[in-house]
Design a protein around this motif. Structure first.
Motif, mmCIF file in Angstrom:
data_model
loop_
_atom_site.group_PDB
_atom_site.id
_atom_site.type_symbol
_atom_site.label_atom_id
_atom_site.label_comp_id
_atom_site.label_asym_id
_atom_site.label_seq_id
_atom_site.Cartn_x
_atom_site.Cartn_y
_atom_site.Cartn_z
ATOM 1 N N LEU A 44 -9.993 53.477 12.439
ATOM 2 C CA LEU A 44 -9.331 53.117 10.892
ATOM 3 C C LEU A 44 -10.389 52.539 10.151
ATOM 4 C CD1 LEU A 44 -6.074 50.990 11.806
ATOM 5 C CD2 LEU A 44 -6.368 53.446 11.712
ATOM 6 N N PRO A 45 -10.315 53.556 8.868
ATOM 7 C CA PRO A 45 -11.313 52.800 7.794
ATOM 8 C C PRO A 45 -10.787 51.375 7.617
ATOM 9 C CG PRO A 45 -10.289 55.457 7.355
ATOM 10 C CD PRO A 45 -9.396 54.319 8.697
ATOM 11 N N ARG A 47 -11.626 48.867 4.303
ATOM 12 C CA ARG A 47 -12.524 48.884 2.827
ATOM 13 C C ARG A 47 -12.796 47.475 2.418
ATOM 14 N NH1 ARG A 47 -10.882 53.246 0.018
ATOM 15 N NH2 ARG A 47 -10.076 54.609 0.981
ATOM 16 N N THR A 384 -15.508 50.970 9.923
ATOM 17 C CA THR A 384 -14.735 51.739 10.646
ATOM 18 C C THR A 384 -14.518 49.975 11.855
ATOM 19 O OG1 THR A 384 -15.088 54.104 10.501
ATOM 20 C CG2 THR A 384 -13.512 52.755 11.941
ATOM 21 N N THR A 418 -9.235 45.017 3.187
ATOM 22 C CA THR A 418 -7.752 45.777 3.587
ATOM 23 C C THR A 418 -8.553 47.031 4.538
ATOM 24 O OG1 THR A 418 -8.309 47.425 1.428
ATOM 25 C CG2 THR A 418 -6.832 45.346 1.159
ATOM 26 N N ILE A 419 -7.159 47.542 5.837
ATOM 27 C CA ILE A 419 -7.321 48.355 6.657
ATOM 28 C C ILE A 419 -6.387 48.985 6.624
ATOM 29 C CG2 ILE A 419 -6.693 49.095 9.137
ATOM 30 C CD1 ILE A 419 -7.675 46.413 9.816
ATOM 31 N N ASP A 420 -7.182 50.957 5.780
ATOM 32 C CA ASP A 420 -6.039 52.033 5.827
ATOM 33 C C ASP A 420 -5.770 52.404 7.259
ATOM 34 O OD1 ASP A 420 -6.703 51.484 3.481
ATOM 35 O OD2 ASP A 420 -8.391 53.082 3.907
ATOM 36 N N GLY A 421 -4.029 52.240 7.039
ATOM 37 C CA GLY A 421 -3.298 52.542 8.403
ATOM 38 C C GLY A 421 -2.321 53.533 8.201
#
Length: 471
Positions: A44-45, A47, A384, A418-421
């Motif tokens: 997961l990306p 930020r 990541t 933050t995590i993009d999910g």
């Protein structure tokens, strides 16, 4: 001794085939090097905030439901160059309340006439009768004591409580085989009341322990200069025959607003109305199960059991009551069932045999304790987060390595990355008795290899015999 070339070919073919059969299942597994991003099942990306070398990261449920190694060891954050970042894991106490204190509060009975069904909107007045504090419902009129009175609730004096209240335990006697709804409200003037929490308790027999969440969580409630009112009603909305002696209030300093994270469980198996099973595809401990039964006015005492292997006996984890009730125009749902902090891969939910059980598959949510990382950001983006690798070694440094002269909960002041999910949905696997799935797969591979080798040997042997006859 005569030499047959076919025998050499047979031996070579058998050895090669056996090696291929054993290597085939291994080739299906992904790379297992924890220092390589592609080794992990979930990526997961991340930020990070600009200009802050140390940042914190709260893990979402999607990550917690992907970990395959205890202690969250199979988790890394890689930069663009493929380097893993230095990390430390926050202590769970720094994310939740610290310095807890328990305060025992005496109970003052609230009395009123039996025809009163709901006192939620009533004003109260405190009187001294024979040296005891008694709380009366202020109806604006006096009946001169001619009408009989009964206890409808209890009042707790919390005006001196300074720290936020995070939980309460009620010391009560319950009637047999009756679900009782307890409602907690707070007020400064005994007239205007604000709701705090509700729970349902149930006791099957006089000698049995009650079921339900006797520890009621409060949302870091400010009770200073206020009163706390506890009322109880039966399924019909009338005052239940309950005796309350006292309450134990838990307060906390330094309460964090980091809540638990949850993931929906997708289609567990309802074996019959009284038994529900599922297998979890991750190694993270589940803190609580939120079970929402289907239907109106449903109340089911349940047991939750767990184990890690189909060959093991079941261990009882918790007993509680799940319900969905409608009373006096209000909908009441049971709280999540707290589980011990041990990871179990298989879960079984048993409904009390004296009830009809589950008429349909209930909705189930898995709740996890919050987990937070402190990360030293270096290298170039993109960054990541990688998770999901069996038998990975722990990557975490001591918190003092990243924050010298560390103080408790100091990391909570760091910038939050933050995590993009996506929303977390856990696919439940079927749970079965007997041999573990891993063992069955291994035996299946070995049996298939033996059959294939036997067939190849038979074909080669026929070819060798034919060649020998021709010679």
């Amino acid at each position: 001794m005569r030499h047959f070339p076919g025998v050499s070919r047979l031996r070579g073919a058998v050895v090669a085939a056996f090696a291929c059969m054993l290597a085939a299942p291994l080739a299906a597994w992904p790379a297992s090097d924890p220092n390589i991003l592609q080794s992990y099942a979930l990526q997961l990306p991340v930020r990070f905030n600009n200009g802050a070398p140390l940042q914190r990261l709260v893990l979402p449920a999607q990550v917690l439901a992907s970990l395959q190694t205890g202690g969250m060891s199979d988790l890394r954050i890689f930069n663009e160059q493929g380097q893993s970042l230095s990390m430390a894991m926050s202590d769970s106490a720094s994310l939740r309340q610290t310095e807890n204190h328990k305060i025992v509060l005496p109970s003052s009975p609230i009395v009123g006439t039996p025809d009163v069904k709901d006192i939620s909107g009533s004003s109260l007045r405190i009187e001294e009768q024979q040296g005891k504090r008694v709380v009366q419902i202020d109806s604006g009129a006096s009946d001169g004591g001619a009408r009989s009175k009964q206890i409808l609730g209890a009042l707790l004096d919390t005006r001196a409580i300074v720290d936020p209240a995070v939980g309460i335990v009620l010391d009560v006697d319950l009637p047999d085989a009756q679900p009782v709804t307890f409602t907690l409200q707070a007020s400064k003037d005994l007239k205007d009341w604000r709701p705090l929490a509700e729970t349902v308790l149930y006791r099957a027999e006089a000698t049995a322990d009650h079921l339900g969440a006797d520890h009621i969580e409060l949302p870091a409630a400010d009770l200073k200069d206020q009163y706390l009112r506890v009322t109880w009603t039966d399924a019909a909305g009338h005052a239940a025959p309950v005796v309350m002696r006292s309450a134990t209030l838990t307060t906390a300093r330094g309460v964090s607003n980091t809540p638990r994270v949850s993931a929906a469980l997708d289609r567990p198996v309802l074996i019959n109305p009284h038994e529900l099973r599922f297998s979890l595809p991750f190694a993270t401990p589940v803190a609580a199960l939120k079970i929402s039964p289907v239907g109106n006015n449903v109340l089911i005492p349940v047991r939750v059991l767990g184990r890690n292997d189909p060959g093991q006996p079941w261990t009882v984890l918790a007993a509680s009551v799940v319900y969905h009730l409608q009373s006096a125009g209000k909908v009441q749902d049971s709280a999540a069932i707290e589980l011990p902090p041990t990871a179990f891969r298989e879960i079984k939910i048993e409904a009390d045999q004296k009830t009809p059980g589950f008429s349909a598959l209930p909705d189930i949510a898995l709740e996890f304790e919050p987990a937070q990382l402190v990360v030293l950001v270096n290298g170039l983006p993109p960054f990541t987060l990688a998770a999901g690798l069996a038998n990975a070694a722990s990557p975490y440094l001591p918190m003092q390595s990243l924050l010298p002269a560390y103080r408790a909960a100091q990391e909570n002041s760091l910038p939050l990355a933050t995590i993009d999910g996506a929303a977390a949905v856990v696919q439940a696997n079927a749970s079965r008795d007997g041999m573990p799935t891993r063992t069955l797969i291994l035996w299946g591979v070995l049996l298939a290899a033996a059959l294939a080798l036997g067939a190849m040997a038979w074909v080669l042997l026929k070819q060798n015999n034919k060649a020998a006859g021709d010679q």
